[in-house]
Scaffold this active site. Structure first.
Site, PDB file in Angstrom:
ATOM      1  N   GLY A 130      11.497 -43.149  31.547  1.00  0.00           N
ATOM      2  CA  GLY A 130      10.131 -42.719  31.815  1.00  0.00           C
ATOM      3  C   GLY A 130       9.219 -42.869  30.616  1.00  0.00           C
ATOM      4  O   GLY A 130       8.000 -42.829  30.727  1.00  0.00           O
ATOM      5  N   ARG A 131       9.834 -42.993  29.449  1.00  0.00           N
ATOM      6  CA  ARG A 131       9.025 -43.185  28.237  1.00  0.00           C
ATOM      7  C   ARG A 131       9.767 -44.033  27.209  1.00  0.00           C
ATOM      8  O   ARG A 131       9.399 -44.034  26.037  1.00  0.00           O
ATOM      9  CB  ARG A 131       8.639 -41.850  27.637  1.00  0.00           C
ATOM     10  CG  ARG A 131       9.812 -40.925  27.375  1.00  0.00           C
ATOM     11  CD  ARG A 131       9.337 -39.670  26.707  1.00  0.00           C
ATOM     12  NE  ARG A 131      10.383 -38.683  26.636  1.00  0.00           N
ATOM     13  CZ  ARG A 131      10.292 -37.566  25.947  1.00  0.00           C
ATOM     14  NH1 ARG A 131       9.195 -37.320  25.269  1.00  0.00           N
ATOM     15  NH2 ARG A 131      11.269 -36.696  25.942  1.00  0.00           N
ATOM     16  N   ASP A 160      22.216 -37.832  33.011  1.00  0.00           N
ATOM     17  CA  ASP A 160      21.370 -38.933  32.527  1.00  0.00           C
ATOM     18  C   ASP A 160      21.265 -38.928  31.007  1.00  0.00           C
ATOM     19  O   ASP A 160      20.679 -39.843  30.426  1.00  0.00           O
ATOM     20  CB  ASP A 160      19.967 -38.850  33.155  1.00  0.00           C
ATOM     21  CG  ASP A 160      19.329 -37.490  32.984  1.00  0.00           C
ATOM     22  OD1 ASP A 160      19.921 -36.501  33.424  1.00  0.00           O
ATOM     23  OD2 ASP A 160      18.237 -37.405  32.382  1.00  0.00           O
ATOM     24  N   ASN A 161      21.822 -37.915  30.369  1.00  0.00           N
ATOM     25  CA  ASN A 161      21.838 -37.876  28.903  1.00  0.00           C
ATOM     26  C   ASN A 161      23.253 -38.070  28.363  1.00  0.00           C
ATOM     27  O   ASN A 161      23.542 -37.696  27.229  1.00  0.00           O
ATOM     28  CB  ASN A 161      21.265 -36.541  28.404  1.00  0.00           C
ATOM     29  CG  ASN A 161      19.773 -36.428  28.656  1.00  0.00           C
ATOM     30  OD1 ASN A 161      19.086 -37.442  28.791  1.00  0.00           O
ATOM     31  ND2 ASN A 161      19.263 -35.221  28.730  1.00  0.00           N
ATOM     32  N   ARG A 221      23.717 -45.009  30.641  1.00  0.00           N
ATOM     33  CA  ARG A 221      24.131 -43.617  30.820  1.00  0.00           C
ATOM     34  C   ARG A 221      24.988 -43.472  32.070  1.00  0.00           C
ATOM     35  O   ARG A 221      24.973 -44.356  32.930  1.00  0.00           O
ATOM     36  CB  ARG A 221      22.861 -42.749  30.998  1.00  0.00           C
ATOM     37  CG  ARG A 221      21.905 -42.850  29.835  1.00  0.00           C
ATOM     38  CD  ARG A 221      20.462 -42.983  30.303  1.00  0.00           C
ATOM     39  NE  ARG A 221      19.599 -43.362  29.165  1.00  0.00           N
ATOM     40  CZ  ARG A 221      19.096 -42.501  28.293  1.00  0.00           C
ATOM     41  NH1 ARG A 221      19.288 -41.215  28.486  1.00  0.00           N
ATOM     42  NH2 ARG A 221      18.391 -42.917  27.274  1.00  0.00           N
ATOM     43  N   ASP A 247       3.834 -38.299  30.925  1.00  0.00           N
ATOM     44  CA  ASP A 247       2.783 -39.114  30.314  1.00  0.00           C
ATOM     45  C   ASP A 247       3.334 -40.312  29.549  1.00  0.00           C
ATOM     46  O   ASP A 247       2.580 -41.079  28.955  1.00  0.00           O
ATOM     47  CB  ASP A 247       1.899 -38.249  29.399  1.00  0.00           C
ATOM     48  CG  ASP A 247       2.710 -37.543  28.318  1.00  0.00           C
ATOM     49  OD1 ASP A 247       3.897 -37.868  28.152  1.00  0.00           O
ATOM     50  OD2 ASP A 247       2.145 -36.652  27.647  1.00  0.00           O
ATOM     51  N   GLY A 248       4.656 -40.423  29.514  1.00  0.00           N
ATOM     52  CA  GLY A 248       5.256 -41.564  28.818  1.00  0.00           C
ATOM     53  C   GLY A 248       5.266 -41.426  27.309  1.00  0.00           C
ATOM     54  O   GLY A 248       5.689 -42.334  26.591  1.00  0.00           O
ATOM     55  N   ASP A 288      19.793 -39.006  23.335  1.00  0.00           N
ATOM     56  CA  ASP A 288      18.676 -38.165  23.794  1.00  0.00           C
ATOM     57  C   ASP A 288      18.676 -36.800  23.131  1.00  0.00           C
ATOM     58  O   ASP A 288      19.070 -35.783  23.712  1.00  0.00           O
ATOM     59  CB  ASP A 288      18.680 -38.033  25.330  1.00  0.00           C
ATOM     60  CG  ASP A 288      18.075 -39.262  25.988  1.00  0.00           C
ATOM     61  OD1 ASP A 288      17.852 -40.268  25.279  1.00  0.00           O
ATOM     62  OD2 ASP A 288      17.833 -39.227  27.197  1.00  0.00           O
TER      63      ASP A 288
HETATM   64  P1  AMP Z   1      15.160 -35.866  29.210  1.00  0.00           P
HETATM   65  O1  AMP Z   1      15.649 -34.587  29.776  1.00  0.00           O
HETATM   66  O2  AMP Z   1      14.166 -35.722  28.091  1.00  0.00           O
HETATM   67  O3  AMP Z   1      16.281 -36.739  28.809  1.00  0.00           O
HETATM   68  O4  AMP Z   1      14.329 -36.617  30.354  1.00  0.00           O
HETATM   69  C1  AMP Z   1      14.664 -36.626  31.710  1.00  0.00           C
HETATM   70  C2  AMP Z   1      13.853 -37.651  32.443  1.00  0.00           C
HETATM   71  O5  AMP Z   1      12.466 -37.384  32.302  1.00  0.00           O
HETATM   72  C3  AMP Z   1      14.049 -39.076  31.981  1.00  0.00           C
HETATM   73  O6  AMP Z   1      13.925 -39.906  33.101  1.00  0.00           O
HETATM   74  C4  AMP Z   1      12.900 -39.278  31.033  1.00  0.00           C
HETATM   75  O7  AMP Z   1      12.534 -40.633  30.904  1.00  0.00           O
HETATM   76  C5  AMP Z   1      11.809 -38.506  31.720  1.00  0.00           C
HETATM   77  N1  AMP Z   1      10.790 -38.004  30.795  1.00  0.00           N
HETATM   78  C6  AMP Z   1      10.924 -37.017  29.877  1.00  0.00           C
HETATM   79  N2  AMP Z   1       9.760 -36.831  29.239  1.00  0.00           N
HETATM   80  C7  AMP Z   1       8.884 -37.725  29.731  1.00  0.00           C
HETATM   81  C8  AMP Z   1       7.507 -38.025  29.487  1.00  0.00           C
HETATM   82  N3  AMP Z   1       6.791 -37.358  28.588  1.00  0.00           N
HETATM   83  N4  AMP Z   1       6.939 -38.996  30.212  1.00  0.00           N
HETATM   84  C9  AMP Z   1       7.638 -39.669  31.137  1.00  0.00           C
HETATM   85  N5  AMP Z   1       8.911 -39.430  31.429  1.00  0.00           N
HETATM   86  C10 AMP Z   1       9.536 -38.472  30.747  1.00  0.00           C
HETATM   87 MG    MG Z   2      17.106 -38.187  28.728  1.00  0.00          MG
END
Ligand code: AMP
Ligand code: MG
Length: 495
Positions: A102-103, A261-262, A192, A134-135, A271
């Protein structure tokens, strides 16, 4: 790898062919090509010269304006066709459906002296998988990821790495308004467990097979030769994950968001979010302020890893087909983990091997002593390295209120190590018990300074944490007890 080093005579860039990630050949079902979204007025926060050297990258090029623009996502290097990959996953124990990068954007893959290395930007803008996000990534969490991944590498723990950190004045809204940053990170693969879950849960079995064959071919070739390659693959990932978890537990690392996913398919730490190194040894410690149920508490990490491996096993069932083969692979986790942890703890005590139930009891009783008074984990182990030196025992003893309990344990330990050369023992232990870890307050101090425009603490911590077993007498203050305010720092998933 001279042909790949930017800055070589005749070429200032990695050659286009060298950028093409092997992952791209899997086909468009696995990703979307898209450019990063430029950030205004990018600046360097830090560059990791040590990693650049290991990758065979030219340091001068890494310091160039071109590299700055590329690693802030403000320009695309020739030959790079960035892509975001799709994955799914279980978050906090529940199926979360489609997630994805997502980012994060994969810029490409470099052929390096370390082998093929994917280069990824984190925080480079929205992708088709951003959902409500917001990416972007904020400076605070990006400094934490940048420093911690290198700290883990310095500790000898498998991890993604961090090549560069750039910042921008662009505002990013979290609990408060912060500023944007981009981490450039590297790994042989960022795949992952969730990638496998994605294609399995959506019934795309041929894509699942393509993905598994890709990973086996590149990273687990020994499984490919087996007559049950996918079960062997599951067993191999189980083995690597058990080793990783043993290393986390031995050093006191709490990941904080062990969603599937992590979880790296290569057994890397990946992550970095609300992670923490324990200060006081509290096995039930929850580092993620958003984890109200304590699912990812420190002492639950091995069990969660096993649970996550079951998700991977389930995802691979269309390929493995025989349930007993999958279960055989998965059931190996507890004993692999226990053996690996015993090895880690024995090494921390300076023992060459665990020789019997007395050794096991010695290790477990040390942890129980630490837990009872929540003794500082890193300081205890490091001081223990000097136990046999003059005043060495007092230095460890002083950590405890219940001194007679410590004395009783120490007497057993001294007896166990009586016929070892104390100098060699101490030297051996100092290679297993770090003096420096990225304590929460150290990261916080560096973040506060960086927010005020001073990036020197980031550079200083990077240098010290890359060799955490060395004394660095000039940085003694970084090895001290945490200040009282450290316990009030709250770290949530927000990053
Ligand atoms: P995380 O728990 O940070 O590993 O993220 C879980 C999911 O949310 C993954 O698909 C990330 O790419 C997405 N994600 C986390 N933060 C953002 C962000 N600010 N903008 C877009 N996608 C996000
Ligand atoms: Mg992640």
């Amino acid at each position: 790898m001279s042909s790949l080093a930017p800055g070589q005579p005749g070429t200032t860039l990695p050659r286009p062919a060298s950028w093409k990630p092997a992952f791209e050949a899997l086909g468009p079902a696995f990703y979307t090509h898209l450019p990063p979204q430029p950030l205004p007025a990018p600046i360097w926060i830090s560059r990791n010269a040590a990693l650049a050297r290991e990758l065979g990258l030219d340091e001068h090029w890494l310091a160039s304006q071109e590299a700055l623009m590329a690693f802030a996502g403000s320009a695309v290097l020739p030959g790079s066709q960035p892509l975001a990959s799709v994955y799914s996953g279980h978050q906090f124990g529940h199926w979360a459906g489609q997630l994805g990068d997502g980012r994060a954007l994969l810029l490409g893959e470099l052929q390096t002296p370390l082998g093929g290395m994917e280069v990824q930007l984190k925080g480079a803008g929205r992708t088709p998988y951003s959902r409500m996000g917001d990416g972007r990534a904020v400076l605070r969490s990006s400094i934490r990821e940048y420093l911690c991944s290198e700290a883990m590498h310095g500790l000898g723990i498998p991890t993604t790495r961090a090549l560069a950190l750039t910042g921008s004045p662009a505002a990013v809204v979290r609990e408060e308004v912060e500023t944007a940053a981009v981490v450039t990170r590297t790994a042989p693969s960022f795949l992952r467990f969730g990638h496998f879950e994605h294609f399995s849960h959506s019934g795309q079995t041929e894509h699942l097979r393509t993905l598994a064959d890709h990973v086996i071919g590149r990273f687990y070739p020994e499984c490919g030769a087996s007559d049950r390659p996918y079960a062997e693959f599951l067993a191999a990932v189980t083995g690597r994950t058990a080793e990783l978890l043993a290393q986390w537990q031995a050093v006191g690392f709490c990941h904080g968001v062990m969603n599937t996913d992590n979880m790296s398919i290569l057994g890397l730490t990946i992550d970095y979010g609300p992670f923490e190194f324990l200060d006081g040894f509290n096995p039930a410690h929850i580092c993620n302020h958003s984890d109200t149920g304590g699912r990812y508490a420190f002492n639950r990490q091995p069990g969660v890893a096993h649970w996550n491996l079951f998700c991977l096993g389930q995802a691979l069932m269309p390929l493995i087909q025989q349930q007993d083969h999958a279960l055989e692979a998965l059931d190996s986790f507890p004993s692999l983990f226990q053996d690996a942890l015993a090895r880690q703890l024995a090494a921390k005590l300076g023992l060459e091997a665990v020789e019997g139930p007395e050794d096991t009891a010695l290790m477990n009783d040390a942890l129980a002593l630490l837990a009872k008074e929540q003794i500082d984990h890193t300081i205890f182990w490091r001081r223990l390295c000097g136990l046999h030196a003059p005043q060495g025992q007092e230095a460890v003893r002083d950590l405890f209120l219940d001194r007679s309990a410590f004395d009783a344990w120490a007497a057993r330990y001294v007896a166990r190590t009586a016929d070892m050369d104390p100098v060699a023992l101490s030297a051996r232990m100092r290679l297993c018990n770090p003096k420096y870890v990225l304590r929460k307050h150290l990261g916080e101090n560096a973040i506060r300074a960086a927010k005020a425009g001073d990036f020197s603490q980031v550079a200083q911590l990077l240098a010290v944490l890359q060799s955490p077993f060395d004394e660095h007498p000039e940085h003694e203050a970084l090895a001290g007890f945490p200040p009282a305010w450290a316990s009030s720092i709250e770290i949530s998933c927000s990053s």
